[in-house]
Design a protein around this motif. Structure first.
Motif, PDB file in Angstrom:
ATOM      1  N   TYR A  68      19.100 -23.809 -10.230  1.00 48.96           N
ATOM      2  CA  TYR A  68      18.207 -25.041  -9.950  1.00 48.96           C
ATOM      3  C   TYR A  68      17.149 -25.575 -10.891  1.00 48.96           C
ATOM      4  N   ILE A  69      16.642 -24.433 -11.621  1.00 50.20           N
ATOM      5  CA  ILE A  69      15.455 -24.703 -12.426  1.00 50.20           C
ATOM      6  C   ILE A  69      16.139 -25.461 -13.530  1.00 50.20           C
ATOM      7  N   ALA A  70      17.392 -25.025 -14.021  1.00 45.12           N
ATOM      8  CA  ALA A  70      18.081 -25.498 -15.355  1.00 45.12           C
ATOM      9  C   ALA A  70      18.340 -26.810 -15.148  1.00 45.12           C
ATOM     10  N   MET A  71      18.838 -27.024 -13.831  1.00 45.17           N
ATOM     11  CA  MET A  71      19.295 -28.353 -13.511  1.00 45.17           C
ATOM     12  C   MET A  71      18.311 -29.583 -13.551  1.00 45.17           C
ATOM     13  N   LYS A  72      17.215 -29.204 -13.009  1.00 44.86           N
ATOM     14  CA  LYS A  72      16.098 -29.824 -12.927  1.00 44.86           C
ATOM     15  C   LYS A  72      15.454 -30.157 -14.140  1.00 44.86           C
ATOM     16  N   LYS A 211       7.809 -23.596 -17.612  1.00 48.12           N
ATOM     17  CA  LYS A 211       6.491 -24.350 -17.084  1.00 48.12           C
ATOM     18  C   LYS A 211       7.102 -24.656 -15.581  1.00 48.12           C
ATOM     19  N   PHE A 212       8.109 -25.015 -15.424  1.00 52.72           N
ATOM     20  CA  PHE A 212       8.679 -25.504 -14.013  1.00 52.72           C
ATOM     21  C   PHE A 212       8.569 -24.273 -13.130  1.00 52.72           C
ATOM     22  N   ILE A 213       9.040 -22.987 -13.507  1.00 51.39           N
ATOM     23  CA  ILE A 213       8.793 -21.839 -12.831  1.00 51.39           C
ATOM     24  C   ILE A 213       7.618 -21.502 -12.368  1.00 51.39           C
ATOM     25  N   ASP A 214       6.328 -21.887 -13.026  1.00 47.77           N
ATOM     26  CA  ASP A 214       5.078 -21.618 -12.832  1.00 47.77           C
ATOM     27  C   ASP A 214       4.256 -22.844 -12.474  1.00 47.77           C
ATOM     28  N   HIS A 215       4.511 -23.586 -11.416  1.00 45.25           N
ATOM     29  CA  HIS A 215       3.943 -24.934 -10.984  1.00 45.25           C
ATOM     30  C   HIS A 215       3.661 -25.693 -11.958  1.00 45.25           C
ATOM     31  N   GLY A 216       4.187 -25.889 -13.284  1.00 45.03           N
ATOM     32  CA  GLY A 216       4.076 -26.792 -14.238  1.00 45.03           C
ATOM     33  C   GLY A 216       3.163 -26.247 -15.265  1.00 45.03           C
ATOM     34  N   HIS A 217       2.634 -25.203 -14.861  1.00 48.09           N
ATOM     35  CA  HIS A 217       1.379 -24.603 -15.821  1.00 48.09           C
ATOM     36  C   HIS A 217       1.956 -24.733 -17.404  1.00 48.09           C
ATOM     37  N   ASP A 218       1.034 -25.341 -18.414  1.00 51.78           N
ATOM     38  CA  ASP A 218       1.208 -25.399 -19.587  1.00 51.78           C
ATOM     39  C   ASP A 218       1.194 -24.025 -20.495  1.00 51.78           C
ATOM     40  N   CYS A 219       0.306 -23.179 -19.620  1.00 50.10           N
ATOM     41  CA  CYS A 219       0.112 -21.784 -20.123  1.00 50.10           C
ATOM     42  C   CYS A 219      -0.525 -21.903 -21.620  1.00 50.10           C
ATOM     43  N   ASP A 220      -1.613 -22.732 -21.646  1.00 50.26           N
ATOM     44  CA  ASP A 220      -2.351 -22.659 -22.713  1.00 50.26           C
ATOM     45  C   ASP A 220      -3.105 -21.551 -22.699  1.00 50.26           C
ATOM     46  N   MET A 221      -2.961 -20.590 -23.541  1.00 47.35           N
ATOM     47  CA  MET A 221      -3.822 -19.003 -23.806  1.00 47.35           C
ATOM     48  C   MET A 221      -5.135 -19.382 -24.277  1.00 47.35           C
ATOM     49  N   THR A 222      -5.376 -20.668 -24.742  1.00 45.80           N
ATOM     50  CA  THR A 222      -6.994 -20.634 -25.025  1.00 45.80           C
ATOM     51  C   THR A 222      -7.883 -21.169 -23.816  1.00 45.80           C
ATOM     52  N   LEU A 223      -7.228 -21.294 -22.723  1.00 45.01           N
ATOM     53  CA  LEU A 223      -7.965 -21.649 -21.535  1.00 45.01           C
ATOM     54  C   LEU A 223      -7.711 -20.767 -20.436  1.00 45.01           C
ATOM     55  N   PRO A 224      -8.883 -20.413 -19.518  1.00 44.33           N
ATOM     56  CA  PRO A 224      -8.734 -19.601 -18.442  1.00 44.33           C
ATOM     57  C   PRO A 224      -7.576 -20.389 -17.654  1.00 44.33           C
ATOM     58  N   ARG A 225      -6.663 -19.380 -16.750  1.00 47.22           N
ATOM     59  CA  ARG A 225      -5.777 -19.858 -16.038  1.00 47.22           C
ATOM     60  C   ARG A 225      -6.113 -20.975 -14.976  1.00 47.22           C
ATOM     61  N   LYS A 227      -8.205 -23.145 -15.471  1.00 52.11           N
ATOM     62  CA  LYS A 227      -8.561 -24.585 -16.193  1.00 52.11           C
ATOM     63  C   LYS A 227      -7.225 -25.060 -16.987  1.00 52.11           C
ATOM     64  N   ASP A 228      -6.094 -24.265 -16.833  1.00 55.03           N
ATOM     65  CA  ASP A 228      -4.992 -24.599 -17.633  1.00 55.03           C
ATOM     66  C   ASP A 228      -4.499 -25.939 -17.088  1.00 55.03           C
ATOM     67  N   THR A 229      -3.794 -26.740 -18.161  1.00 55.77           N
ATOM     68  CA  THR A 229      -3.324 -28.021 -17.981  1.00 55.77           C
ATOM     69  C   THR A 229      -1.983 -27.924 -17.487  1.00 55.77           C
ATOM     70  N   ALA A 230      -1.430 -29.119 -17.167  1.00 55.76           N
ATOM     71  CA  ALA A 230      -0.080 -29.341 -16.724  1.00 55.76           C
ATOM     72  C   ALA A 230       0.414 -30.773 -17.225  1.00 55.76           C
ATOM     73  N   SER A 231       1.681 -30.788 -17.700  1.00 59.36           N
ATOM     74  CA  SER A 231       2.203 -32.236 -18.083  1.00 59.36           C
ATOM     75  C   SER A 231       3.071 -32.682 -16.952  1.00 59.36           C
ATOM     76  N   PHE A 232       3.728 -31.655 -16.159  1.00 58.99           N
ATOM     77  CA  PHE A 232       4.407 -32.133 -14.777  1.00 58.99           C
ATOM     78  C   PHE A 232       4.304 -31.300 -13.758  1.00 58.99           C
ATOM     79  N   TYR A 233       4.794 -31.632 -12.637  1.00 59.20           N
ATOM     80  CA  TYR A 233       4.649 -30.534 -11.350  1.00 59.20           C
ATOM     81  C   TYR A 233       5.898 -29.560 -11.531  1.00 59.20           C
ATOM     82  N   GLY A 234       5.955 -28.357 -10.847  1.00 57.77           N
ATOM     83  CA  GLY A 234       6.982 -27.537 -10.625  1.00 57.77           C
ATOM     84  C   GLY A 234       7.168 -26.698  -9.441  1.00 57.77           C
TER      85      GLY A 234
END
Length: 388
Positions: A68-72, A211-225, A227-234
């Motif tokens: 499903y994730i791959a298709m999305k 990102k999709f697996i993790d609610h859209g998290h960008d996983c920017d390691m310079t930020l606390p989780r 305060k992490d950003t997201a470019s889309f929802y997952g």
């Protein structure tokens, strides 16, 4: 066949280390100090990709969610058509429906995988994805399928859930197309109990999946989780550290599992070659298949049924064909077709596949069989066939 045969103290110790070395942090993200900066899910992804010769992999909760994730992340949406094959696990169809897309199922050929001819006949201007399924360890005809996909500019997603460890012309299944998915459930080549993996040499595509697996998290390691950003929802399809702890040991066993299966299958198949007047083996696309299954067909469904009875009398069972056909052949997916507008006449669909599968028998090949086990099993199979 599966990794569960080999689970022992090594997996147990690896799980205990989650508590002994990482203070019980079961979550794949954050808690850096408490976990002593050990990130098992991330390590498992790296180790898995390396084992297959790929660049990057993304771990998730199951083979179904991987699909499903791959298709999305390939952009499949409502109104799209996705072509797959009639002989598959139901999850392939479920993932298509979960995207709001229409499943278009085509017949299989003597490989027991997608027929390239049937594939091309099914393509329309609404076809947005092709999903060949490497059933029971044998890779599909990927050269032909990829050529058709390229001709029509359609991406290909390999369902390699039943073919981890197989290669096709030197390349691992899952890496023969745009993206591939694997199941890590308790009956698969390696296991994390439940779990899945997505793999591709397209790093941007895998990053999108992660990102999709993790609610859209960008996983920017310079930020606390927080305060992490997201470019889309997952959504939440995250694997846990406990699953990854098991997977890290299991992936180390992959070579042994594959080699053992191939050796055992060769012994059994050599014995069955004495009965080619009664049985016909499926066509193998590459000798480096995942050899955890022997599948062959007979002249009629009646003979196949008789052989199954003979095998049972010898204490031997079958694998998927026919014992789990209800979950692996679209003809029996009444719970799907009765609740959709597709294939209202599903009992009479896929006649080519039905003809082949109704007279087929599939036997499991196990990893831990001893020489004595193999002697007994080959003798029992031979007796069963000779009584036809």
């Amino acid at each position: 066949m599966p990794g569960f045969e080999l689970i022992d103290q090594l997996e147990r110790n690896s799980v205990l280390e989650v508590f002994d070395k990482s203070n019980g942090v079961l979550f794949a993200h954050g808690f850096d100090v408490r976990r002593n900066n050990i990130f098992r899910v991330r390590d498992f992804e790296i180790k898995f990709a390396k084992a297959l010769g790929g660049r990057k992999a993304a771990a998730c909760t199951s083979g179904t969610s991987a699909q499903y994730i791959a298709m999305k992340c390939l952009g499949i949406k409502a109104g799209d058509e996705v072509i797959t094959q009639a002989f598959t696990f139901i999850a392939t169809v479920e993932a298509i429906l979960a995207c709001g897309a229409k499943p278009v199922l085509v017949d299989i050929d003597e490989t027991y995988n997608m027929s390239p001819r049937s594939l091309e006949e099914a393509i329309t201007d609404k076809t947005k994805l092709i999903v060949p399924v490497h059933m029971l360890g044998n890779p599909a005809e990927m050269d032909a399928i990829n050529a058709i996909a390229k001709k029509h500019n359609i991406p290909v997603l390999e369902d390699a859930c039943e073919a981890l460890g197989a290669t096709y012309k030197g390349v691992s299944t899952g890496l023969l197309s745009d993206i591939g998915i694997f199941s890590l459930d308790f009956g698969k080549t390696i296991t994390t109990g439940e779990g899945g993996m997505i793999i591709s040499n397209n790093e941007n595509l895998i990053t999108t999946c992660m990102k999709f697996i993790d609610h859209g998290h960008d996983c920017d390691m310079t930020l606390p989780r927080g305060k992490d950003t997201a470019s889309f929802y997952g959504f939440n399809y995250r694997m846990s550290e406990l699953q990854a702890a098991v997977g890290l040991i299991q992936v180390e066993r992959l070579t042994h599992i594959v080699e053992s299966n191939r050796n055992h299958k060769k012994i059994i198949k050599n014995e069955l070659s004495n009965f080619t007047d009664k049985i016909k083996f499926r066509r193998i696309t590459d000798e480096n298949e995942l050899a955890d299954t022997i599948i062959f067909n007979l002249e009629s469904p009646k003979l196949a049924e008789k052989l199954i009875g003979n095998l049972a009398a010898q204490g031997l069972g079958t694998k998927n064909v026919p014992d789990a056909m209800r979950w692996h052949f679209a003809k029996y997916f009444s719970q799907v077709w009765n609740n959709t507008s597709y294939y209202k006449n599903y009992e009479n669909q896929w006649s080519v596949s039905d003809s082949l599968l109704s007279r087929s028998v599939s036997l499991p090949v196990m990893v831990n069989w001893s020489e004595k086990d193999l002697e007994k099993i080959t003798a029992s199979i031979s007796t069963a066939i000779s009584l036809l």
